[in-house]
Design an enzyme around this catalytic site. Structure first.
Site, PDB file in Angstrom:
ATOM      1  N   HIS A  49      -7.456  -4.932  10.371  1.00 21.36           N
ATOM      2  CA  HIS A  49      -7.196  -4.515   8.821  1.00 21.36           C
ATOM      3  C   HIS A  49      -5.831  -5.384   8.423  1.00 21.36           C
ATOM      4  O   HIS A  49      -4.525  -5.738   9.066  1.00 21.36           O
ATOM      5  CB  HIS A  49      -6.879  -3.034   8.456  1.00 21.36           C
ATOM      6  CG  HIS A  49      -5.859  -2.209   8.809  1.00 21.36           C
ATOM      7  ND1 HIS A  49      -5.964  -1.300   9.720  1.00 21.36           N
ATOM      8  CD2 HIS A  49      -4.523  -2.389   8.625  1.00 21.36           C
ATOM      9  CE1 HIS A  49      -4.654  -0.903   9.946  1.00 21.36           C
ATOM     10  NE2 HIS A  49      -3.833  -1.312   9.422  1.00 21.36           N
ATOM     11  N   ASP A  51       0.895  -1.221  -0.079  1.00 18.50           N
ATOM     12  CA  ASP A  51      -0.100   0.058   0.015  1.00 18.50           C
ATOM     13  C   ASP A  51       0.928   1.067   0.012  1.00 18.50           C
ATOM     14  O   ASP A  51       1.941   1.131   0.213  1.00 18.50           O
ATOM     15  CB  ASP A  51      -1.138   0.247   0.937  1.00 18.50           C
ATOM     16  CG  ASP A  51      -0.349  -0.372   2.468  1.00 18.50           C
ATOM     17  OD1 ASP A  51       0.869  -0.409   2.546  1.00 18.50           O
ATOM     18  OD2 ASP A  51      -1.110  -1.029   3.250  1.00 18.50           O
ATOM     19  N   GLU A  88      -9.839  -2.243   5.359  1.00 22.25           N
ATOM     20  CA  GLU A  88     -10.279  -1.870   6.737  1.00 22.25           C
ATOM     21  C   GLU A  88     -11.711  -2.764   7.125  1.00 22.25           C
ATOM     22  O   GLU A  88     -12.079  -3.513   5.915  1.00 22.25           O
ATOM     23  CB  GLU A  88     -10.799  -0.465   6.734  1.00 22.25           C
ATOM     24  CG  GLU A  88      -9.512   0.375   6.551  1.00 22.25           C
ATOM     25  CD  GLU A  88      -8.906   1.038   7.886  1.00 22.25           C
ATOM     26  OE1 GLU A  88      -8.692  -0.066   8.750  1.00 22.25           O
ATOM     27  OE2 GLU A  88      -8.411   2.009   8.096  1.00 22.25           O
ATOM     28  N   ASN A 123      -7.484  -3.182  14.453  1.00 23.69           N
ATOM     29  CA  ASN A 123      -8.692  -3.533  14.068  1.00 23.69           C
ATOM     30  C   ASN A 123      -9.132  -4.680  13.088  1.00 23.69           C
ATOM     31  O   ASN A 123     -10.058  -4.928  12.747  1.00 23.69           O
ATOM     32  CB  ASN A 123      -9.362  -2.182  13.283  1.00 23.69           C
ATOM     33  CG  ASN A 123      -8.929  -1.587  12.159  1.00 23.69           C
ATOM     34  OD1 ASN A 123      -7.878  -2.521  11.716  1.00 23.69           O
ATOM     35  ND2 ASN A 123      -9.427  -0.662  11.717  1.00 23.69           N
TER      36      ASN A 123
END
Ligand code: GLP
Length: 258
Positions: free
Chosen positions: A138, A67, A143, A136
């Protein structure tokens, strides 16, 4: 799935570097999928040391990053281009021609995503994908509630990810709100995946991955349960959660505790 539980961050980094070193040595034409983030810094540092002591032939290797932030120049200290140059490409003497990252400054982001996918395909796909995990759940910048079927795409970062990554910036409002990320389908096509996790803030995500049977978009990392070749290198803080589950309950996996 193979789970390697190590004492702490340092041991995770050493073990991860050893695994990557041997994988590269065994296949000099390897295409690596690489992650950024605090978790990987130690892994890359140790890999560079191993390479310094016993040099690898890296001339035929290629790398693709997961990314990059949208709107940040590659020269900016906060870009993943900068991170990769600092922790991986320069110490490992990897040339620009071998190293691919999404272009966060592309005028047409959708086109850039398509271009990136084509490049990966042109290289015959990713042999080993290195992953970290967000607290979380991801993976890459996919996400919670991202479709498992997406390919490289533009993402809106969640507040929790922006807060978590603010530590790398001067101020939270400097963290970009958008990024380009390989999609979950792209990640899952890698022949092998190595996930690293360290620290208590990752315990909940690791718990969802290892101790729940659920595969859910609420916790993107849970998709890894369906991949045929995953190794997880996790430290005790990320592995031992407060969830009181016994190792015995994880009998379906190969667990190595060092
Ligand atoms: C970041 C990156 C991921 C990384 C994850 C964990 O936002 N996009 O590639 O694996 O979140 O980061 P860290 O290792 O800093 O906890």
């Amino acid at each position: 799935m193979e789970i390697i539980v190590v004492k702490d961050y340092e041991e995770m980094a050493k073990k991860g570097a050893e695994i990557l070193y041997h994988e590269i040595k065994g296949n000099p034409k390897i295409t690596l999928g690489l992650a950024t983030g605090g978790t990987q810094i130690g892994v890359y540092n140790h890999l560079s040391k191993l390479h310094e002591d016993r040099p690898l032939d890296l001339t035929a290797l290629s790398t693709f990053n997961l990314d990059e932030y949208i709107g940040i120049a590659p020269e900016s200290e906060n870009s993943y281009h900068f991170y990769m140059n600092k922790y991986f490409f320069q110490p490992m003497s990897i040339s620009q021609e071998q190293a691919y990252l999404p272009n966060g400054l592309a005028e047409d982001i959708e086109e850039e995503c398509k271009r990136y996918e084509k490049l990966i395909a042109h290289h015959g796909g990713i042999d080993i994908q290195v992953l970290g995990v967000g607290s979380n759940g991801h993976i890459g910048f996919n996400e919670p509630r991202t479709s498992f079927h997406c390919r490289t795409h533009e993402v809106n970062l969640t507040d929790s990810t922006i807060k978590a990554n603010a530590r790398f910036f001067d101020a939270e409002d400097e963290v970009p709100k958008k990024a380009i990320s390989m999609g979950i389908e792209t990640i899952m096509e890698a022949k092998k995946i190595i996930l690293f996790a360290s620290g208590r803030n990752k315990a909940k995500a690791i718990n969802q991955l290892l101790r729940s049977d659920e595969i859910t978009v609420e916790w993107p990392v849970t998709i890894l349960k369906t991949h045929p070749n995953v190794t997880i290198v996790v430290d005790e803080a990320a592995y031992n959660s407060d969830f009181n589950e016994q190792i015995l309950n994880l009998g379906k996996y190969n667990i190595f505790i060092s």
